[in-house]
Write a protein that holds these residues in place. Sequence first.
Motif, PDB file in Angstrom:
ATOM      1  N   GLU A 142       0.539  -1.420   0.085  1.00  0.00           N
ATOM      2  CA  GLU A 142       0.227   0.274  -0.291  1.00  0.00           C
ATOM      3  C   GLU A 142       0.397   1.454   0.217  1.00  0.00           C
TER       4      GLU A 142
ATOM      5  N   ARG B   5       0.684   4.595  -1.023  1.00  0.00           N
ATOM      6  CA  ARG B   5      -0.184   5.009  -0.378  1.00  0.00           C
ATOM      7  C   ARG B   5      -1.763   4.987  -0.401  1.00  0.00           C
ATOM      8  N   GLU B   6      -2.622   5.694   0.572  1.00  0.00           N
ATOM      9  CA  GLU B   6      -3.965   5.311   1.516  1.00  0.00           C
ATOM     10  C   GLU B   6      -4.467   4.956   0.091  1.00  0.00           C
TER      11      GLU B   6
ATOM     12  N   GLU C  62      -4.279   2.559  -2.052  1.00  0.00           N
ATOM     13  CA  GLU C  62      -4.248   2.181  -3.647  1.00  0.00           C
ATOM     14  C   GLU C  62      -2.943   1.073  -3.356  1.00  0.00           C
ATOM     15  N   TYR C  63      -3.087  -0.348  -3.880  1.00  0.00           N
ATOM     16  CA  TYR C  63      -3.275  -1.379  -3.431  1.00  0.00           C
ATOM     17  C   TYR C  63      -1.792  -2.492  -3.831  1.00  0.00           C
ATOM     18  N   ARG C  64      -0.820  -2.774  -4.022  1.00  0.00           N
ATOM     19  CA  ARG C  64      -0.162  -3.060  -5.613  1.00  0.00           C
ATOM     20  C   ARG C  64       0.442  -4.303  -4.819  1.00  0.00           C
TER      21      ARG C  64
END
Length: 685
Positions: A52, A54-55, A57-59
Motif C-alpha cells: 500500500e 499510498r493510502e 492504493e494496493y499493489r
Amino acid sequence: MEKSLEASRFRLGACYYPEQWPEEMWEEDLKRMKKMNFSIIRIAEFAWSVFEPREGEYRFELFDKVLDLAHQYGIEVILGTPTATPPAWLTAKYPEVLNVSQQRVSYQHGQRRHYNYNSPVYRELSAKITRKMAEHYKNHPAVVGWQIDNELNCEINVFYSEADHKAFREWLQKKYGNLERLNEAWGAVFWNQTYSDWEQVHLTRPTVSDSPNPHQALDEKRFISYSAISFAQLQADILRIAAPRHWVTTNGIFGHLDSHSLTESCLDFISYDSYPNFSTIYPDKGEEPLLDRKWSLNLSVARDISPNFCVMEQQSGPGGWVNKMEMPSPKPGQMRLWTYQSIAHGADMILFFRWRTAVFGTEIYWHGINDYHNEPNRRVMEAAGIGRELAEVGDRIVGTRYQADIAIIRDYDNEWDGELDKWHGQMQGKSVSAWFKALQYHHIPADVIYLRDQADCSHLNKYKVLVYPHPAILFDATAQVLKDYVRRGGTVIFGCRSGYKNKDGHCLRMRMPGYAAELCGITVEDFTLIGPNEQAPTVIMTAQAGTRELKGEAFNDILRVESAAAEVLAVYQDTYYAGKPALVRNKYGEGTAYYFGAAFELTAAASLIEELGIVSPIEGHMELPKPVELSIRKHPGTGESFIFLLNYSGHEQTVRFNTEFIDLLKNCKLHGDVKMEPYGVYVIQ
C-alpha cells in the motif's frame, strides 16, 4: 482446547526479504534453498508500503512474482501481516497512531513497533491491509499460513498514548463496574489517591521517586496484554473468514503479554524466535552458568503454550544492530546444535533468520545464513548439512511430544507484579534458574507450566514433582488445586515469600504463607531481607545422604512448624535466628509439600533433587557429563521415542553407553565410551 502445530512432515526454511534484493536474485535464491532441502519461507512482515504505497492504493505485483516462483520450486510460504512497521504516509497523516512514552514523548517514524494497539484509525487501517492481503492470496497454492504482525510487545511493552489511557478506563469500567470497587482494588485510600471521576483515572504516569501505585501498575500490565491480544484478534478474525484454508500464528514470547491467552484466542499454535547467543549479552548469573543452554528454558515456555510449535526465527549467524546487541558468530557446529535444541524441545518447523544478511538498515550486523557477498560460507554449508539430516529423520520426529516428570510452575500475575515489587520479584529468576540448572546437570528433563485462573488438577497429575518457587500472589482456588494434587500423591516445593498476596496485590491479613499454610504445615514466624552488606546465612540440611551445607540466599522466612505431619529438614546457622527451621517437609494426604525459607541456589536445588530421589530417565543406560543436555520426545500413539543428546561445550565430551544405541543422524553405533564432538548432537531412537 490444545493449540499445537499439527504437521505430517518436518519443514525447514528461512525468513526471506525479496523487497530488499534485486528481482534477478530471487529465482537463484529459491533454487539454492531447494537444493539445501528448505521447504518453506516467511515473507512480507515489514512490507506494508510495498502493498500500500499510498493510502487506499494496493499493489501486489512484487510478491505475486515471488509467490509464483516459490510455488514453481515447491517452496511453501508464510505471509506476515505487515502491521509491525506502519508506513511513513500513515504516521505522517495520523500521528495519533504513534506510541507515547510515560513522559508523553511520541515515538517517531524510523524504527519499528512505534504504533499503539488502541488507536481506532490504526486498528481500521491494519484491518484493511490484512483483509486486502488475505483476499488476494487466499487461493494462492504456495501460501500455507499467516504470521500476525511481528513479535508483539518486542522492543517496547508499555503504551501511554491518549488512545491507551481512554481504552484503559473502558477496560477498568468493565472489570470493576464502578469507582468504589476500583478504589478498593487499588488501595486508593492510601496516600489519598481516591478517584471520584473516571476521567481522573490513567495508566501509570511519572511519580515522585518513580514509584507508582503497585496495584494500578499490576492492572496496567494486564491491560497491555489485553490490548495486544485484542489487536491480534482483529487480524485473526479477518484471516479466518477471508483465508480459511490457512493456519494462523504469531512469533515471539515477550513481556506484558499472556501468550497462552493470545494463542487460545487467536492462533492455531505459537511460534518462537530462538536466539541462544543472547546468552553472551545477558548471561545467567550464579554458579556454573548455562549460557546458550538456557534457551532450553525459554523453549520450554513455548512448549507449554503449544506442545509442538514453530521456531519462526532460528539464529544462524552473529547478531547485532548498528548500535546495540552485539553477539559473536556461532562457532562451527553451534547453528546445528541450536537447531536440534529447538527440535528436542518440541519444534516441528524451523526457519532460519535470515536467508541473507541485509546490506542496509539497522540490522546490517544481524547476520543470516548467507553473507553480503552471497557466496558459499561455513554457515551455508552447515545449514545444508542440517537440511540433509532432517530430510532423512525429520518426518519421524514430527508429532512426538517432550517427556518430563517434573515441572517448574510460573504465572503471569507474579511475573508482572514482581517487576515493580522487588521484595519478591528479584527472587523469581534466581530460583527458576537454579532449579533448571540443577535439573539440566542431573540430566532430568523438565517442563515449564503456567498456572492460570482456571487451572485444575488434570494437567498436573502427570508430574511427580512441581516446583513453584515464589508465588507471592496465590489465590485460594490455586492453593486448592495444589492441595488436590498433593493429596493424590504429588510433591510440591515452595520457596520464600509465598502466598501472602491476593489477586489485586494486597497483602493478606493472614499468617504467611496464606492459603498454602495448611498444605505446607508451617507459618512464617518472622522474615528478613538479606541486606547488601550482609552475608546470606548458612543452612544446615540433614538429608538421607548425610549433612549438607546450603545458603539462605536473598530473603529468609523463619518458619514455625504447625502440623504434626511436618518435619524440619534444615535450620539456619550463624544469624540471630540460628536454630530456627529453614526447610520443612509436610506429609499431606498421599503426597508431600516442601517449604524452603529462602531463594534457591544451585546447591539447594540439587540437594532437594537428591532428597526426593529423582533420577535421570536414562539412568543405567548411559552416563552423561554435565555439558550434555538430555531431552526425550515420544509419540503419543505408537510410543516410539527419540533421545536427544546435545553437547554445549566447545570440547569433546565422553559419553558412556551401557546399552548399545544407534545415532540416527550419522547412522552409527554408540556403545561403551564414545567421544562426542564439540557442539555435537546425537538423535537416538
